[in-house]
Design a protein around this motif. Structure first.
Motif, short mmCIF file in Angstrom:
data_model
loop_
_atom_site.label_atom_id
_atom_site.label_comp_id
_atom_site.label_asym_id
_atom_site.label_seq_id
_atom_site.Cartn_x
_atom_site.Cartn_y
_atom_site.Cartn_z
N ALA A 433 0.87 -1.19 0.00
CA ALA A 433 0.00 0.00 0.00
C ALA A 433 0.89 1.23 0.00
O ALA A 433 1.97 1.22 0.60
N ILE A 434 0.46 2.27 -0.68
CA ILE A 434 1.25 3.50 -0.66
C ILE A 434 1.14 4.14 0.71
O ILE A 434 0.07 4.19 1.31
N SER A 435 2.25 4.59 1.23
CA SER A 435 2.28 5.20 2.57
C SER A 435 1.87 6.66 2.49
O SER A 435 1.80 7.25 1.42
N GLY A 436 1.63 7.24 3.66
CA GLY A 436 1.32 8.66 3.72
C GLY A 436 2.44 9.51 3.15
O GLY A 436 2.20 10.40 2.32
N PRO A 437 3.70 9.27 3.55
CA PRO A 437 4.80 10.02 2.93
C PRO A 437 4.90 9.78 1.42
O PRO A 437 5.22 10.69 0.66
#
Length: 748
Positions: A433-437
């Motif tokens: 999953a793509i992270s917040g950063p």
């Protein structure tokens, strides 16, 4: 009457033209002089190929249907396109596809009855056999006798026809020369066409008849399902933060290692396999990850190729500036460098066209489209809610392939896997999953630093000392404690919790830097949440007791000690002969060697000397590693490929409109334009035009000697200048009379 593309473009509003230039930016470079130039560029083969790269599966199917309908040679009815697409493509999907083609000026309405024309170059974009169909055939197949011919085929002949109708329409058969074989009988009746002695082709009419209600075959209108798993945004961001810290630690280790022993640059360019393997061991990662980190470090200008006869991969002075920053700033620089890296590190270790292994940092890794493809993968993940992961990378590959079948080439699916793996190493992606950063890096680069800061746990100001001479940092440490521990201990393992190990050499390193045994003991007592183990105290005291009993200075260098027996022991040691020591006093020995070499030699012989400055204080002589100047400015890199701004597009459209109008005026005045032989005649013509509110065409030469032309409605004439309003955009222009070369009145 068929409407050509240029006339269709002239009938569009400015917003439509601006959209065309935004979707096909190559048409605006350089800005077209008029709409005729724009229409010509829009039909160029290379430009049409680029325009089709962004089209999805349905839109490309509609493009193939237009080619099958020969819309590139004569307008095709919309009803025929619907028939060719069959029942799989609903009206809404067809309308959306045609809208996408119109926006890119690949298709336009050729007449008032709704027929469609296609740019001729589109035929070179679609496969060689559009829709899997062959060429049209003359003869009985092209007439009304086709139904009767198909009704008379035998079962073995039908199997041949159905196999070719499924596509491709080309088949190879040596039995074609036998008139009694199924292929020979089909050739005799014209249901197959011979291409060469061993190749036959199914005519288009036969293929369309056999396919029935789906002339172009089955079309996947809906994108593939993307199975997802909810990992939780907090877990994803926490895992990503740990990966980011680990990547920073690994790059630091690489810089320190290559600062001491820079690897050579291969004669063909790049980094040798053995040197990559050594770097991987030093960073404690596998070779693919090492290749990625090496590529990113060079792209970030932390490491560069030194000058000289034998160039080496050497850290730059920018690496020291980078190391002084906080983890958020350091990560942001590495992440941006990776995102904008026009190379494919995943190719390292593969074979090139000459069957040679591809080395890290070598030229074969350069792929200009790598940035675009990398962003596509991350954008696909960013469409999901925070914390939502894909079920499998293959599903994302299938979705991206449906959205843009022409993109990616033969490495399309592998690039998706490489991008996810590389992004996971850097903390841009975690748990698929793509992270917040990572999301901030992709969409709002200025917010990436703050996003990682929010994901990192709060820095801790203590460690847990263990009896086995290790210290556990339960999270990221405050900067001053991290610097102290790096000085007096070695990192044994990094991650969410970092393990440091104290050794004799690490404690001596702290003493060499000027710390005293008391300072080290006080630091451990103040910063440990557990009692200081007795073994660690003994280690510090034992190293400190032996440390500094010998003192070295630069004479070239000297040794001094209050213990005369110790100096006698040094002189008597077998390894001391290479140090060229000479006693000049009971407590002083000198050497012609540099101080650093003298102290290293004594340590190798088992002694623990310390360096001192002119005041007798401990002098830190640790090697900081080699450095070279950075190759480029450390200015911020663009976070995304530049897109034409709205104001720029409006200006280009306005210029094309002006050029188009000017071209029309030029044609109308071509026979009536008069040379401006004298300023008095020019002045009289302009004054008459101003009084009668007439429009004039003027040719002029600007201050740089460049010829130009303009259509103006004179407003004020005097003082050697004509001031007039442009007939197209309404702007006011001033032209000196002496620069006007020709003039003509424009007929209404």
């Amino acid at each position: 009457m068929q409407i050509p593309l240029v006339d269709w473009l002239r009938a569009q509003d400015d917003e439509t033209l601006a959209t065309l230039l935004r979707l096909r930016p190559d048409l605006a470079v350089p800005p077209p002089a008029d709409l005729t130039v724009l229409a010509t560029r829009a039909g160029i083969r290379a430009s049409v190929h680029r325009a089709c790269d962004d089209l999805d599966t349905v839109t490309l199917a509609v493009l193939e249907a237009l080619v099958v309908a020969d819309a590139d040679t004569a307008p095709a009815p919309l009803a025929e396109i619907r028939r060719l697409l069959g029942p799989d493509v609903p009206a809404a999907a067809l309308d959306a596809a045609l809208r996408a083609l119109r926006e890119r000026a690949l298709v336009w309405e050729a007449d008032d009855d709704g027929t469609l024309s296609l740019v001729p170059a589109a035929r070179e974009v679609v496969p060689r056999h559009p829709g899997g169909l062959g060429r049209p055939a003359p003869g009985p197949v092209g007439s009304g006798a086709l139904s009767e011919l198909l009704a008379s085929v035998e079962p073995d002949e039908l199997r041949v026809l159905e196999a070719l109708a499924a596509g491709p329409p080309i088949g190879r058969s040596r039995a074609g020369s036998d008139p009694t074989s199924p292929v020979g009988r089909l050739l005799a009746r014209g249901l197959l066409l011979r291409v060469d002695p061993e190749t036959v082709e199914l005519p288009r009419q036969v293929g369309l008849a056999l396919r029935g209600e789906r002339p172009l075959g089955r079309i996947e209108v809906e994108p593939p399902d993307l199975a997802t798993v909810d990992r939780g945004a907090e877990m994803v961001d926490g895992t990503a933060a740990g990966a980011a810290l680990a990547a920073l630690r690994q790059v630091e280790a690489l810089i320190a290692f290559w600062g001491e022993t820079p690897p050579p640059v291969l004669r063909s360019g790049g980094l040798g396999v053995r040197e990559l393997r050594r770097a991987a061991r030093e960073m404690d990662v596998d070779e693919p990850v090492a290749a990625l980190l090496v590529e990113v470090a060079v792209a970030a200008d932390l490491i560069g190729e030194s000058d000289g006869v034998a160039p080496e991969w050497t850290p730059t002075t920018a690496a020291d500036i980078w190391a002084a920053g906080g983890p958020e700033q350091r990560w942001a620089l590495l992440a941006r460098a990776w995102l904008e890296l026009p190379r494919l590190p995943g190719l390292v270790g593969r074979r090139d066209d000459a069957d040679r292994p591809i080395a890290a940092l070598s030229e074969p890794l350069r792929r200009p489209l790598a940035v675009r493809d990398r962003r596509r993968v991350l954008a696909g993940l960013a469409e999901l809610p925070p914390g939502t992961a894909i079920g499998a990378p293959e599903a994302l590959s299938q979705l991206l392939a449906w959205r843009a079948p022409r993109r990616g080439g033969r490495l399309r699916d592998e690039v998706v896997g490489w991008t996810l793996a590389e992004a996971t190493v850097l903390g841009v992606v975690a748990l698929d999953a793509i992270s917040g950063p990572g999301r901030a890096l992709l969409n709002q680069p200025a917010e990436a630093v703050a996003a990682l800061r929010a994901a990192l746990p709060e820095p801790v100001g203590h460690v847990l000392l263990q009896a086995d001479l290790t210290a556990i940092a339960p999270g990221p440490l405050v900067p001053e404690l991290e610097r102290d521990l790096d000085l007096m201990a070695d990192v044994e393992s990094a991650g969410g919790a970092t393990v440091y190990r104290f050794t004799e050499s690490s404690v001596r390193r702290a003493l060499d830097a000027g710390r005293t045994a008391t300072e080290l003991r006080d630091l451990l007592s103040a910063r440990s949440a557990t009692p200081v183990p007795q073994a660690l105290s003994y280690l510090v005291d034992d190293v400190a007791r032996r440390h500094g009993r010998l003192r070295g200075g630069a004479a070239a260098s000297f040794l001094r000690s209050d213990d005369e027996v110790l100096l006698s022991e040094v002189l008597a040691h077998p390894d001391s002969t290479v140090l060229e020591l000479r006693r000049i006093a009971p407590t002083v020995v000198v050497s012609p060697l540099p101080l650093v070499e003298l102290l290293d030699g004594l340590r190798a012989a088992g002694f623990s000397p310390a360096a001192e400055d002119a005041g007798g204080g401990v002098l830190d002589l640790r090697d900081r590693g080699r450095r070279i100047d950075p190759r480029r400015s450390r200015g911020a890199r663009p976070a995304a490929p530049p897109e034409p701004a709205g104001a720029h597009l409006d200006a280009v459209v306005s210029r094309m409109r002006s050029g188009d109008a000017l071209a029309g005026v030029r044609r109308s005045v071509s026979g009536s334009a008069m040379p401006a032989n004298g300023s008095s005649a020019t002045l009289a013509t302009l004054q008459d035009a101003a009084r009668a509110r007439r429009t004039v065409w003027i040719g002029f030469v600007d201050g740089h000697g460049v010829a130009g032309e303009r259509v103006l409605e004179p407003v004020n004439v005097g003082g050697g200048v004509v001031e007039g309003r442009d007939s197209v955009n309404g702007d006011i222009y001033r032209v000196p009379l002496h620069r006007i070369t020709s003039i003509a009145l424009v007929e209404d």
